[in-house]
Design a protein around this motif. Structure first.
Motif, PDB file in Angstrom:
ATOM      1  N   PRO A  58       0.833  -1.217   0.000  1.00  0.00           N
ATOM      2  CA  PRO A  58       0.000   0.000   0.000  1.00  0.00           C
ATOM      3  C   PRO A  58       0.867   1.267   0.000  1.00  0.00           C
ATOM      4  CG  PRO A  58       0.049  -0.987   2.182  1.00  0.00           C
ATOM      5  CD  PRO A  58       0.735  -1.958   1.275  1.00  0.00           C
ATOM      6  N   LYS A  59       0.353   2.311  -0.650  1.00  0.00           N
ATOM      7  CA  LYS A  59       1.098   3.571  -0.733  1.00  0.00           C
ATOM      8  C   LYS A  59       0.344   4.716  -0.094  1.00  0.00           C
ATOM      9  CE  LYS A  59       3.469   2.182  -4.991  1.00  0.00           C
ATOM     10  NZ  LYS A  59       2.960   0.791  -4.939  1.00  0.00           N
ATOM     11  N   THR A  60      -0.965   4.579   0.070  1.00  0.00           N
ATOM     12  CA  THR A  60      -1.766   5.646   0.665  1.00  0.00           C
ATOM     13  C   THR A  60      -1.842   5.465   2.172  1.00  0.00           C
ATOM     14  OG1 THR A  60      -3.850   4.425   0.491  1.00  0.00           O
ATOM     15  CG2 THR A  60      -3.161   5.720  -1.435  1.00  0.00           C
ATOM     16  N   VAL A  61      -2.245   6.536   2.869  1.00  0.00           N
ATOM     17  CA  VAL A  61      -2.402   6.472   4.333  1.00  0.00           C
ATOM     18  C   VAL A  61      -3.495   5.474   4.686  1.00  0.00           C
ATOM     19  CG1 VAL A  61      -3.063   7.767   6.393  1.00  0.00           C
ATOM     20  CG2 VAL A  61      -1.569   8.823   4.681  1.00  0.00           C
ATOM     21  N   ALA A  62      -4.591   5.522   3.943  1.00  0.00           N
ATOM     22  CA  ALA A  62      -5.704   4.605   4.213  1.00  0.00           C
ATOM     23  C   ALA A  62      -5.275   3.156   3.973  1.00  0.00           C
ATOM     24  CB  ALA A  62      -6.900   4.962   3.341  1.00  0.00           C
ATOM     25  N   GLY A  63      -4.510   2.963   2.915  1.00  0.00           N
ATOM     26  CA  GLY A  63      -4.037   1.618   2.589  1.00  0.00           C
ATOM     27  C   GLY A  63      -3.091   1.069   3.648  1.00  0.00           C
ATOM     28  N   ARG A  64      -2.207   1.928   4.125  1.00  0.00           N
ATOM     29  CA  ARG A  64      -1.254   1.489   5.145  1.00  0.00           C
ATOM     30  C   ARG A  64      -1.950   1.251   6.484  1.00  0.00           C
ATOM     31  NH1 ARG A  64       3.690   5.622   3.426  1.00  0.00           N
ATOM     32  NH2 ARG A  64       4.354   4.391   1.580  1.00  0.00           N
ATOM     33  N   THR A  65      -2.988   2.035   6.760  1.00  0.00           N
ATOM     34  CA  THR A  65      -3.787   1.797   7.972  1.00  0.00           C
ATOM     35  C   THR A  65      -4.467   0.431   7.896  1.00  0.00           C
ATOM     36  OG1 THR A  65      -4.200   4.181   8.203  1.00  0.00           O
ATOM     37  CG2 THR A  65      -5.659   2.678   9.411  1.00  0.00           C
ATOM     38  N   LEU A  66      -5.021   0.144   6.711  1.00  0.00           N
ATOM     39  CA  LEU A  66      -5.628  -1.179   6.498  1.00  0.00           C
ATOM     40  C   LEU A  66      -4.578  -2.275   6.666  1.00  0.00           C
ATOM     41  CD1 LEU A  66      -8.094  -2.878   5.524  1.00  0.00           C
ATOM     42  CD2 LEU A  66      -7.193  -2.600   3.200  1.00  0.00           C
ATOM     43  N   ALA A  67      -3.364  -2.040   6.155  1.00  0.00           N
ATOM     44  CA  ALA A  67      -2.292  -3.035   6.246  1.00  0.00           C
ATOM     45  C   ALA A  67      -1.926  -3.323   7.696  1.00  0.00           C
ATOM     46  CB  ALA A  67      -1.065  -2.556   5.474  1.00  0.00           C
ATOM     47  N   MET A  68      -1.818  -2.264   8.527  1.00  0.00           N
ATOM     48  CA  MET A  68      -1.497  -2.463   9.939  1.00  0.00           C
ATOM     49  C   MET A  68      -2.580  -3.262  10.647  1.00  0.00           C
ATOM     50  SD  MET A  68       0.382   1.060  11.228  1.00  0.00           S
ATOM     51  CE  MET A  68      -0.945   2.158  10.702  1.00  0.00           C
ATOM     52  N   PHE A  69      -3.832  -2.939  10.338  1.00  0.00           N
ATOM     53  CA  PHE A  69      -4.951  -3.682  10.926  1.00  0.00           C
ATOM     54  C   PHE A  69      -4.886  -5.165  10.530  1.00  0.00           C
ATOM     55  CE2 PHE A  69      -9.165  -5.469  10.034  1.00  0.00           C
ATOM     56  CZ  PHE A  69      -9.689  -5.506  11.327  1.00  0.00           C
ATOM     57  N   TRP A  70      -4.659  -5.411   9.239  1.00  0.00           N
ATOM     58  CA  TRP A  70      -4.638  -6.791   8.740  1.00  0.00           C
ATOM     59  C   TRP A  70      -3.438  -7.577   9.283  1.00  0.00           C
ATOM     60  CZ3 TRP A  70      -7.321 -10.605   7.581  1.00  0.00           C
ATOM     61  CH2 TRP A  70      -6.916 -11.636   6.735  1.00  0.00           C
ATOM     62  N   GLN A  71      -2.304  -6.907   9.473  1.00  0.00           N
ATOM     63  CA  GLN A  71      -1.130  -7.582  10.030  1.00  0.00           C
ATOM     64  C   GLN A  71      -1.397  -8.067  11.450  1.00  0.00           C
ATOM     65  OE1 GLN A  71       1.736  -4.491   9.564  1.00  0.00           O
ATOM     66  NE2 GLN A  71       1.996  -4.837   7.362  1.00  0.00           N
ATOM     67  N   ILE A  72      -2.044  -7.240  12.250  1.00  0.00           N
ATOM     68  CA  ILE A  72      -2.358  -7.626  13.637  1.00  0.00           C
ATOM     69  C   ILE A  72      -3.388  -8.749  13.664  1.00  0.00           C
ATOM     70  CG2 ILE A  72      -3.380  -6.826  15.797  1.00  0.00           C
ATOM     71  CD1 ILE A  72      -2.196  -4.041  15.139  1.00  0.00           C
ATOM     72  N   VAL A  73      -4.436  -8.586  12.847  1.00  0.00           N
ATOM     73  CA  VAL A  73      -5.486  -9.597  12.795  1.00  0.00           C
ATOM     74  C   VAL A  73      -4.931 -10.922  12.278  1.00  0.00           C
ATOM     75  CG1 VAL A  73      -7.645 -10.261  11.654  1.00  0.00           C
ATOM     76  CG2 VAL A  73      -7.365  -7.945  12.569  1.00  0.00           C
ATOM     77  N   SER A  74      -4.008 -10.836  11.308  1.00  0.00           N
ATOM     78  CA  SER A  74      -3.444 -12.042  10.701  1.00  0.00           C
ATOM     79  C   SER A  74      -2.741 -12.932  11.718  1.00  0.00           C
ATOM     80  CB  SER A  74      -2.460 -11.680   9.584  1.00  0.00           C
ATOM     81  OG  SER A  74      -3.140 -11.095   8.500  1.00  0.00           O
ATOM     82  N   LEU A  75      -2.082 -12.304  12.719  1.00  0.00           N
ATOM     83  CA  LEU A  75      -1.377 -13.087  13.736  1.00  0.00           C
ATOM     84  C   LEU A  75      -2.339 -14.019  14.467  1.00  0.00           C
ATOM     85  CD1 LEU A  75       0.974 -10.353  15.275  1.00  0.00           C
ATOM     86  CD2 LEU A  75       1.612 -12.222  13.728  1.00  0.00           C
ATOM     87  N   LEU A  76      -3.515 -13.499  14.796  1.00  0.00           N
ATOM     88  CA  LEU A  76      -4.517 -14.306  15.487  1.00  0.00           C
ATOM     89  C   LEU A  76      -5.248 -15.232  14.520  1.00  0.00           C
ATOM     90  CD1 LEU A  76      -6.027 -11.448  17.691  1.00  0.00           C
ATOM     91  CD2 LEU A  76      -4.269 -13.108  18.331  1.00  0.00           C
ATOM     92  N   PHE A  77      -5.574 -14.701  13.357  1.00  0.00           N
ATOM     93  CA  PHE A  77      -6.376 -15.446  12.400  1.00  0.00           C
ATOM     94  C   PHE A  77      -5.619 -16.655  11.851  1.00  0.00           C
ATOM     95  CE2 PHE A  77      -8.196 -15.970   8.049  1.00  0.00           C
ATOM     96  CZ  PHE A  77      -9.480 -16.321   8.440  1.00  0.00           C
ATOM     97  N   LEU A  78      -4.324 -16.481  11.557  1.00  0.00           N
ATOM     98  CA  LEU A  78      -3.543 -17.587  11.008  1.00  0.00           C
ATOM     99  C   LEU A  78      -3.444 -18.736  12.021  1.00  0.00           C
ATOM    100  CD1 LEU A  78      -1.869 -18.701   8.682  1.00  0.00           C
ATOM    101  CD2 LEU A  78       0.147 -17.609   9.696  1.00  0.00           C
ATOM    102  N   GLY A  79      -3.278 -18.386  13.292  1.00  0.00           N
ATOM    103  CA  GLY A  79      -3.231 -19.425  14.327  1.00  0.00           C
ATOM    104  C   GLY A  79      -4.531 -20.206  14.380  1.00  0.00           C
ATOM    105  N   TRP A  80      -5.654 -19.513  14.253  1.00  0.00           N
ATOM    106  CA  TRP A  80      -6.966 -20.180  14.269  1.00  0.00           C
ATOM    107  C   TRP A  80      -7.113 -21.108  13.071  1.00  0.00           C
ATOM    108  CZ3 TRP A  80     -11.084 -19.946  10.816  1.00  0.00           C
ATOM    109  CH2 TRP A  80     -12.272 -20.526  11.265  1.00  0.00           C
ATOM    110  N   VAL A  81      -6.678 -20.622  11.890  1.00  0.00           N
ATOM    111  CA  VAL A  81      -6.790 -21.440  10.678  1.00  0.00           C
ATOM    112  C   VAL A  81      -5.929 -22.690  10.787  1.00  0.00           C
ATOM    113  CG1 VAL A  81      -6.251 -21.525   8.211  1.00  0.00           C
ATOM    114  CG2 VAL A  81      -7.415 -19.527   9.156  1.00  0.00           C
ATOM    115  N   LEU A  82      -4.674 -22.527  11.220  1.00  0.00           N
ATOM    116  CA  LEU A  82      -3.773 -23.676  11.330  1.00  0.00           C
ATOM    117  C   LEU A  82      -4.272 -24.683  12.358  1.00  0.00           C
ATOM    118  CD1 LEU A  82      -0.286 -21.906  11.156  1.00  0.00           C
ATOM    119  CD2 LEU A  82      -1.439 -23.232   9.363  1.00  0.00           C
TER     120      LEU A  82
END
Length: 323
Positions: free
Chosen positions: A177-201
């Motif tokens: 992402p290059k925009t502020v909104a995009g990078r905000t979304l990226a930070m949110f998804w990175q944090i969620v991914s840590l929990l979500f990936l563990g649940w999926v595995l």
């Protein structure tokens, strides 16, 4: 003459049997053989007894003992507290577990299909999350110029690609992402991914078909069992839907016709080598010879059982009948 006199004076023991491989079954000459039969024959030889075999259906074994029709019942009888209140048992001569087998426990392809059946929720949830994040990413980061379906699909693919690489922590960096909104979304998804990936595995790992489980993880469908067996008693205790049958032949026929059965693991694997049953680890069973209460033969039979199971010959008997 001496042989005839000895035979006439020998005590006859009436032994109940049923075709229950490998514990009791008819050999090539139609004579009874098997682990339990060989054990009883050795005990009889030590005590100058003659064994007379009576074929008794499994569901009638208790009544046959109580009425005196037979003196002992041999094949694969599990020692339980309830049975001990009404009958005598010899010392245990082998152990086994209950196990279930059915259409979903046969072979490699079935194992793969069972994994997909168990994993589809986790896989579908992951795909949905990736597509959702990909859609949000493409809406924020991608400029629509031609407003065509092809352009939309390409942007969605790029967004989903970014969401997937972020989720699995690869992060190639070729889509970022290059925009502020995009990078905000990226930070949110990175944090969620840590929990979500563990649940999926965890979900994918839990979907792996197990060879050993507990009574709390029985299949939900109706299970066919042998009448008056420990399997039937267990399912009644669990209030699990079950269908009792009178004989092992009927039980094997039900399995052959596609039903799920619950029975002694050694008997299932001996009869159907490709069944691949799932063991219930909390259902260990001890087999003993069944006798009427206060049987005069109990002590001599116990002595014979201990003598046999502690001898080198016992392993040979077990190997012979389990081949």
């Amino acid at each position: 003459m001496l042989l005839l006199l000895t035979t006439a004076l020998a005590l006859e023991i009436k032994a109940g049997v049923e075709d229950s491989f490998p514990y009791a079954y008819r050999g090539a000459g139609r004579e009874w053989t098997g682990i339990s039969v060989d054990l009883m024959e050795e005990i009889a030889d030590d005590n100058d007894w003659i064994i007379k075999y009576e074929e008794i259906p499994f569901s009638q074994r208790m009544a046959a003992i109580q009425t005196g029709k037979i003196d002992v019942y041999l094949p694969s009888v599990t020692i339980t507290t309830d049975r001990e209140k009404k009958f005598d048992f010899s010392h245990a001569y082998t152990v086994d577990y209950l196990a279930y087998a059915g259409p979903d426990t046969k072979g490699y392809l079935s194992t793969v299909s069972r994994w997909f059946m168990g994993a589809w929720r986790s896989l579908l949830t992951m795909a949905g999350a990736v597509l959702t994040m990909g859609l949000l990413y493409s809406a924020i980061e991608k400029k629509t110029e031609k407003n065509t379906f092809g352009e939309f699909a390409r942007h969605l693919f790029d967004g989903s690609y970014w969401a997937n690489t972020t989720l699995v922590t690869v992060g190639y960096g070729d889509e970022a992402p290059k925009t502020v909104a995009g990078r905000t979304l990226a930070m949110f998804w990175q944090i969620v991914s840590l929990l979500f990936l563990g649940w999926v595995l965890n979900g994918l790992n839990g979907a792996v078909p197990q060879k050993v489980t507990t009574v709390n993880h029985l299949p939900s469908e109706e299970i066919v069992v042998l009448k008056d067996s420990t399997s039937e008693a267990l399912l009644r205790l669990l209030s699990h839907e079950n269908k009792p049958v009178e004989t092992e032949k009927e039980l094997w026929a039900a399995y052959h016709d596609g039903a799920t059965i619950l029975h002694d693991e050694s008997l299932i694997t001996a009869t159907f080598p490709d069944a691949d049953p799932v063991r219930l680890s909390d259902t260990i069973q001890y087999y003993g010879i069944l006798l009427p209460e206060d049987s005069p033969y109990l002590e001599l039979i116990n002595q014979g059982v201990i003598k046999m199971i502690t001898s080198a010959e016992w392993e040979q008997i077990l190997s012979l009948h389990k081949e």
